[in-house]
Write a protein that holds these residues in place. Sequence first.
Motif, PDB file in Angstrom:
ATOM      1  N   ALA A 124     -17.838  -0.859  39.870  1.00 43.90           N
ATOM      2  CA  ALA A 124     -16.602  -0.888  40.239  1.00 43.90           C
ATOM      3  C   ALA A 124     -15.561  -1.033  39.510  1.00 43.90           C
ATOM      4  O   ALA A 124     -14.424  -0.364  39.923  1.00 43.90           O
ATOM      5  CB  ALA A 124     -16.574  -2.125  41.402  1.00 43.90           C
ATOM      6  N   SER A 125     -15.508  -1.713  38.229  1.00 44.21           N
ATOM      7  CA  SER A 125     -14.673  -1.903  37.582  1.00 44.21           C
ATOM      8  C   SER A 125     -14.417  -0.307  36.780  1.00 44.21           C
ATOM      9  O   SER A 125     -13.322  -0.136  36.783  1.00 44.21           O
ATOM     10  CB  SER A 125     -14.891  -2.890  36.380  1.00 44.21           C
ATOM     11  N   LEU A 126     -15.566   0.347  36.295  1.00 51.60           N
ATOM     12  CA  LEU A 126     -15.459   1.330  35.391  1.00 51.60           C
ATOM     13  C   LEU A 126     -14.673   2.546  36.381  1.00 51.60           C
ATOM     14  O   LEU A 126     -13.988   3.454  36.001  1.00 51.60           O
ATOM     15  CB  LEU A 126     -16.764   2.010  34.870  1.00 51.60           C
ATOM     16  N   ASN A 127     -14.995   2.573  37.743  1.00 49.85           N
ATOM     17  CA  ASN A 127     -14.639   3.552  38.496  1.00 49.85           C
ATOM     18  C   ASN A 127     -13.124   3.543  38.827  1.00 49.85           C
ATOM     19  O   ASN A 127     -12.471   4.418  39.516  1.00 49.85           O
ATOM     20  CB  ASN A 127     -15.484   3.542  40.041  1.00 49.85           C
ATOM     21  N   LYS A 128     -12.556   2.378  38.363  1.00 45.72           N
ATOM     22  CA  LYS A 128     -11.118   2.275  38.718  1.00 45.72           C
ATOM     23  C   LYS A 128     -10.133   2.718  37.441  1.00 45.72           C
ATOM     24  O   LYS A 128      -9.036   2.888  37.228  1.00 45.72           O
ATOM     25  CB  LYS A 128     -10.708   0.877  38.978  1.00 45.72           C
ATOM     26  N   ARG A 129     -10.963   3.085  36.415  1.00 37.46           N
ATOM     27  CA  ARG A 129     -10.161   3.136  35.030  1.00 37.46           C
ATOM     28  C   ARG A 129      -9.810   4.840  34.871  1.00 37.46           C
ATOM     29  O   ARG A 129     -10.589   5.773  35.572  1.00 37.46           O
ATOM     30  CB  ARG A 129     -11.161   2.682  33.875  1.00 37.46           C
ATOM     31  N   PRO A 130      -8.655   5.254  34.306  1.00 35.83           N
ATOM     32  CA  PRO A 130      -8.477   6.430  34.366  1.00 35.83           C
ATOM     33  C   PRO A 130      -9.167   7.224  33.250  1.00 35.83           C
ATOM     34  O   PRO A 130      -9.294   6.681  32.117  1.00 35.83           O
ATOM     35  CB  PRO A 130      -6.771   6.449  33.918  1.00 35.83           C
ATOM     36  N   MET A 131      -9.403   8.456  33.680  1.00 37.24           N
ATOM     37  CA  MET A 131     -10.309   9.149  32.685  1.00 37.24           C
ATOM     38  C   MET A 131      -9.474  10.585  32.204  1.00 37.24           C
ATOM     39  O   MET A 131      -9.772  11.082  31.167  1.00 37.24           O
ATOM     40  CB  MET A 131     -11.683   9.967  33.249  1.00 37.24           C
ATOM     41  N   ALA A 132      -8.189  10.719  32.679  1.00 37.23           N
ATOM     42  CA  ALA A 132      -7.338  11.662  32.419  1.00 37.23           C
ATOM     43  C   ALA A 132      -7.117  12.020  30.663  1.00 37.23           C
ATOM     44  O   ALA A 132      -6.838  12.847  30.240  1.00 37.23           O
ATOM     45  CB  ALA A 132      -5.958  11.807  33.218  1.00 37.23           C
ATOM     46  N   ARG A 133      -6.974  10.501  30.108  1.00 41.00           N
ATOM     47  CA  ARG A 133      -6.728  10.586  28.634  1.00 41.00           C
ATOM     48  C   ARG A 133      -7.726  11.291  28.025  1.00 41.00           C
ATOM     49  O   ARG A 133      -7.368  11.828  26.891  1.00 41.00           O
ATOM     50  CB  ARG A 133      -6.281   8.972  28.504  1.00 41.00           C
ATOM     51  N   VAL A 134      -9.011  11.370  28.555  1.00 36.27           N
ATOM     52  CA  VAL A 134      -9.958  12.022  27.750  1.00 36.27           C
ATOM     53  C   VAL A 134     -10.181  13.579  28.473  1.00 36.27           C
ATOM     54  O   VAL A 134     -10.227  14.414  27.530  1.00 36.27           O
ATOM     55  CB  VAL A 134     -11.379  11.236  27.988  1.00 36.27           C
ATOM     56  N   THR A 135     -10.205  13.673  29.598  1.00 35.58           N
ATOM     57  CA  THR A 135     -10.410  14.905  30.379  1.00 35.58           C
ATOM     58  C   THR A 135      -9.274  15.920  30.040  1.00 35.58           C
ATOM     59  O   THR A 135      -9.568  17.352  29.750  1.00 35.58           O
ATOM     60  CB  THR A 135     -10.739  14.907  31.834  1.00 35.58           C
ATOM     61  N   ASP A 136      -8.128  15.530  29.853  1.00 33.64           N
ATOM     62  CA  ASP A 136      -6.855  16.580  29.363  1.00 33.64           C
ATOM     63  C   ASP A 136      -7.182  16.986  28.171  1.00 33.64           C
ATOM     64  O   ASP A 136      -7.134  18.470  27.915  1.00 33.64           O
ATOM     65  CB  ASP A 136      -5.607  15.698  29.360  1.00 33.64           C
ATOM     66  N   PRO A 137      -7.298  16.467  26.820  1.00 29.72           N
ATOM     67  CA  PRO A 137      -7.787  17.294  25.543  1.00 29.72           C
ATOM     68  C   PRO A 137      -9.169  17.782  25.809  1.00 29.72           C
ATOM     69  O   PRO A 137      -9.385  19.003  25.234  1.00 29.72           O
ATOM     70  CB  PRO A 137      -7.919  15.931  24.575  1.00 29.72           C
ATOM     71  N   LEU A 138     -10.149  17.556  26.694  1.00 27.59           N
ATOM     72  CA  LEU A 138     -11.265  18.053  26.847  1.00 27.59           C
ATOM     73  C   LEU A 138     -11.127  19.433  27.304  1.00 27.59           C
ATOM     74  O   LEU A 138     -11.784  20.607  27.153  1.00 27.59           O
ATOM     75  CB  LEU A 138     -12.165  17.374  27.407  1.00 27.59           C
ATOM     76  N   ALA A 139     -10.169  19.427  28.414  1.00 29.53           N
ATOM     77  CA  ALA A 139      -9.574  20.965  29.044  1.00 29.53           C
ATOM     78  C   ALA A 139      -9.203  21.902  28.006  1.00 29.53           C
ATOM     79  O   ALA A 139      -9.557  23.169  28.073  1.00 29.53           O
ATOM     80  CB  ALA A 139      -8.557  20.433  29.884  1.00 29.53           C
ATOM     81  N   LEU A 140      -8.756  21.425  26.774  1.00 33.02           N
ATOM     82  CA  LEU A 140      -8.180  22.211  25.842  1.00 33.02           C
ATOM     83  C   LEU A 140      -9.263  23.108  25.064  1.00 33.02           C
ATOM     84  O   LEU A 140      -9.268  24.153  24.692  1.00 33.02           O
ATOM     85  CB  LEU A 140      -7.356  21.475  24.716  1.00 33.02           C
ATOM     86  N   PHE A 141     -10.596  22.391  25.103  1.00 34.67           N
ATOM     87  CA  PHE A 141     -11.891  23.171  24.617  1.00 34.67           C
ATOM     88  C   PHE A 141     -12.246  24.238  25.683  1.00 34.67           C
ATOM     89  O   PHE A 141     -12.920  24.956  25.410  1.00 34.67           O
ATOM     90  CB  PHE A 141     -12.891  22.412  24.223  1.00 34.67           C
ATOM     91  N   GLY A 142     -11.903  24.098  26.946  1.00 32.31           N
ATOM     92  CA  GLY A 142     -12.294  25.116  28.055  1.00 32.31           C
ATOM     93  C   GLY A 142     -13.160  24.244  29.163  1.00 32.31           C
ATOM     94  O   GLY A 142     -13.753  24.728  30.118  1.00 32.31           O
TER      95      GLY A 142
END
Length: 448
Positions: A124-142
Amino acid sequence: MSGHGTPTPMLSRKSGPLKGEAQVPGDKSISHRSLILGAMSVGETRISGLLEGEDVLDTAKAMRAFGADVADLGNGEWVVYGVGVGGFAEPAQVVDCGNSGTGVRLIMGSMATTPITVTFTGDASLNKRPMARVTDPLALFGAQAYGRAGGRLPMTIVGAREPVPVRYRVPVPSAQVKSAVLLAGLNAPGQTVVIEKEATRDHTERMLAGFGAEIMTEDTPEGRVITLTGQPELSPQVIAVPRDPSSAAFPVCAALLTEGSDVLVPNIGLNPTRAGLFSTLREMGADLTYENLRHEGGEPVADLRARFSPDMQGIEVPAERAASMIDEYPVLSVVACFAKGKTHMPGVKELRVKESDRIDAMAKGLRAAGITVDEGEDWWTVHGRGFGDVPGGAVVETHLDHRIAMSFLVMGFATEKPMTVDDAGPIATSFPIFEPLMTRLGAVIEGV
């Protein structure tokens, strides 16, 4: 203790002198990275001293799901038979990372440039935490990410079929983000470059070099520039995990606050990107010394001796130190209650998006225990009352956060009235032996 089941309330009360050795678990950051890089190398990596808390065990399960052979040999000895860079298989099931923000973000990076699809979830705790800070740069790889509103888990990552190298400036100091980008860069052609304005913990860079990656770090006017050459063949390693400075913080701080205490905490990693708390405590006047300084596995290590320190003073903690002690601010704020005067802690916005909003959680608990706390978006100030004048007597909500729970239990060893936490279960994620270790030293902890 488990952070996933029925709450486990716990109480701590004023304790006699804490004496003896505190054998804290292996370093959590290095344990995660040992398993992941072992899985991305070719051949057998042997690991001793692995932290066997739930967070790290969830990372081991994830590496098995990706096709690596990960075996527990007992007594903290593990072996990983890796599948090589780009060799991850697609997991048959959802990958559950439990409570671990470090685990899920590093694992996302490690698979983002491999053409597989992976769904991640957590507690429940982890599922509240934002992941965009990681997925945004990973999107640059494709890579592509599909998650809940606000970039939250559960989330599906579709790895890049034809990854490209990136040049990425980390917007907020974060070792997790930096490491995720570097791990993604392993399976991208050419050179991936990460620029960080403020240096964060550098375990990933050290370990990548140890596994044979071509990686270069340079301090420049624009910040710390890390250049990684992609698509290496990583060589398996023999890794001795040093003991965790973030876990050591709790018996160290407990000894400083508990009358008559003298505690030795052996074999602690003193990587300069992790040791900010110990420098801060010494500046406050803590009787904290380093013994037997040495190097093990490329990391500086020492034995820490902490003695009761009733005359500590509040200080201004340098904002640039925050990255080297971000996980230790909760327990530092407890120490600050027993110092004389104000301890001001700026540059800590990252604490708002940890397992809980740690500034808010600590401020509420400290106020309930009779302490004046001021706070802003990226700072807080604790008004210390000095030793012997901290009332305590509060019941604190931990928000499924292991460091909140341990910090308030440490506080109870020296307050006038006992401190109670609503759930000590999450402590098992990082420090499963916390209760018996502190009890052996002489602390009083009881189930409620």
